[in-house]
Design an enzyme around this catalytic site. Structure first.
Site, PDB file in Angstrom:
ATOM      1  N   CYS A 149       0.870  -1.191   0.000  1.00 31.93           N
ATOM      2  CA  CYS A 149       0.000   0.000   0.000  1.00 31.93           C
ATOM      3  C   CYS A 149       0.899   1.232   0.000  1.00 31.93           C
ATOM      4  O   CYS A 149       2.055   1.132  -0.427  1.00 31.93           O
ATOM      5  CB  CYS A 149      -0.976  -0.027   1.173  1.00 31.93           C
ATOM      6  N   ASN A 175       2.332   1.365   4.361  1.00 31.82           N
ATOM      7  CA  ASN A 175       2.628   0.060   4.999  1.00 31.82           C
ATOM      8  C   ASN A 175       2.327   0.105   6.503  1.00 31.82           C
ATOM      9  O   ASN A 175       3.005  -0.525   7.300  1.00 31.82           O
ATOM     10  CB  ASN A 175       4.083  -0.388   4.739  1.00 31.82           C
ATOM     11  N   CYS A 218      -1.423   0.600   7.371  1.00 32.31           N
ATOM     12  CA  CYS A 218      -2.864   0.300   7.501  1.00 32.31           C
ATOM     13  C   CYS A 218      -3.260  -0.910   6.655  1.00 32.31           C
ATOM     14  O   CYS A 218      -3.485  -2.002   7.184  1.00 32.31           O
ATOM     15  CB  CYS A 218      -3.716   1.501   7.111  1.00 32.31           C
ATOM     16  N   ARG A 219      -3.377  -0.715   5.344  1.00 37.18           N
ATOM     17  CA  ARG A 219      -3.965  -1.769   4.505  1.00 37.18           C
ATOM     18  C   ARG A 219      -3.057  -2.964   4.297  1.00 37.18           C
ATOM     19  O   ARG A 219      -3.486  -4.117   4.512  1.00 37.18           O
ATOM     20  CB  ARG A 219      -4.362  -1.175   3.131  1.00 37.18           C
ATOM     21  N   SER A 220      -1.815  -2.727   3.861  1.00 35.14           N
ATOM     22  CA  SER A 220      -0.981  -3.898   3.542  1.00 35.14           C
ATOM     23  C   SER A 220      -0.583  -4.723   4.770  1.00 35.14           C
ATOM     24  O   SER A 220      -0.528  -5.957   4.660  1.00 35.14           O
ATOM     25  CB  SER A 220       0.235  -3.529   2.689  1.00 35.14           C
ATOM     26  N   ASP A 251      -8.283   3.844   1.252  1.00 27.09           N
ATOM     27  CA  ASP A 251      -7.294   4.230   2.265  1.00 27.09           C
ATOM     28  C   ASP A 251      -8.049   4.713   3.517  1.00 27.09           C
ATOM     29  O   ASP A 251      -8.760   5.713   3.451  1.00 27.09           O
ATOM     30  CB  ASP A 251      -6.441   5.363   1.668  1.00 27.09           C
TER      31      ASP A 251
HETATM   32  P1  4NP Z   1      -1.769   2.747   4.127  1.00 23.02           P
HETATM   33  O1  4NP Z   1      -2.425   4.081   4.739  1.00 23.02           O
HETATM   34  O2  4NP Z   1      -1.221   3.129   2.782  1.00 23.02           O
HETATM   35  O3  4NP Z   1      -2.925   1.813   4.053  1.00 23.02           O
HETATM   36  O4  4NP Z   1      -0.688   2.317   5.108  1.00 23.02           O
HETATM   37  C1  4NP Z   1      -1.737   5.279   4.823  1.00 23.02           C
HETATM   38  C2  4NP Z   1      -0.825   5.488   5.816  1.00 23.02           C
HETATM   39  C3  4NP Z   1      -0.181   6.696   5.932  1.00 23.02           C
HETATM   40  C4  4NP Z   1      -0.454   7.702   5.040  1.00 23.02           C
HETATM   41  C5  4NP Z   1      -1.382   7.504   4.040  1.00 23.02           C
HETATM   42  C6  4NP Z   1      -2.013   6.291   3.925  1.00 23.02           C
HETATM   43  N1  4NP Z   1       0.196   8.967   5.176  1.00 23.02           N
HETATM   44  O5  4NP Z   1      -0.129   9.870   4.390  1.00 23.02           O
HETATM   45  O6  4NP Z   1       1.049   9.128   6.056  1.00 23.02           O
END
Ligand code: 4NP
Length: 156
Positions: free
Chosen positions: A7, A10, A12-14, A123
């Site tokens: 994602c 790294n 939340c989703r992945s 997201d």
């Molecule tokens: P992820 O979510 O891609 O599912 O881990 C996010 C985590 C952090 C951010 C964006 C999305 N960020 O902008 O810091």
């Protein structure tokens, strides 16, 4: 088979996709190798987001041991399938591909569940607890579909 979930951050989703697949791999006695990474470097070295860590436990999964890392071009050498959570991740991974073989390893995870639809795992980072739960449930279904599609489990 070696699977990498990717994602943006790294956190939340992945990690949750990774957590589900590790859980199923263990439960079913399969021998998948699973990891996750982010296309960005914002959160390298951090544990998964506290909301995802808390909620994952309700689903019987602990992702506390995972630490964020950035996707690297060498991941193309090690992994057989690289699953992107959304179109932006997909593009960022494909931009790093060196050849056709690298490109062929990259897929959108939700195409396992809804073939050819090119849907995205939303997201949840700026979202609510309900958004996190939706993502967790979607990732449960998508990882289950992946196992069924690869005949690693039989559809109930
Ligand atoms: P992820 O979510 O891609 O599912 O881990 C996010 C985590 C952090 C951010 C964006 C999305 N960020 O902008 O810091």
């Amino acid at each position: 088979m070696r699977i990498l979930m990717v994602c943006l951050g790294n956190i939340c989703r992945s990690p949750m996709a990774d957590g589900w697949l590790r859980h199923k791999n263990k439960k079913l006695g399969l021998s998948l190798e699973i990891d996750s990474a982010g296309t960005a470097n914002y959160h390298v070295g951090e544990k998964p987001d506290h909301r995802m860590r808390k909620l994952s436990l309700e689903y019987g999964i602990s992702i506390d041991e995972l630490r964020a890392r950035q996707f690297s071009v060498t991941d193309f050498d090690h992994y057989d399938i690289i699953f992107a959570m959304d179109q932006s991740n997909l593009k960022n991974i494909l931009d790093l591909a060196r050849n056709k073989e690298d490109k062929q390893k990259v897929r959108l995870l939700l195409n396992e569940l809804h073939p050819g639809k090119n849907l995205e795992v939303p997201d949840p980072y700026y979202g609510t607890e309900a958004n996190f739960r939706e993502v967790i449930e979607l990732l449960d279904e998508a990882t289950e579909a992946f196992l069924i599609n690869n005949q690693l489990i039989v559809k109930q």
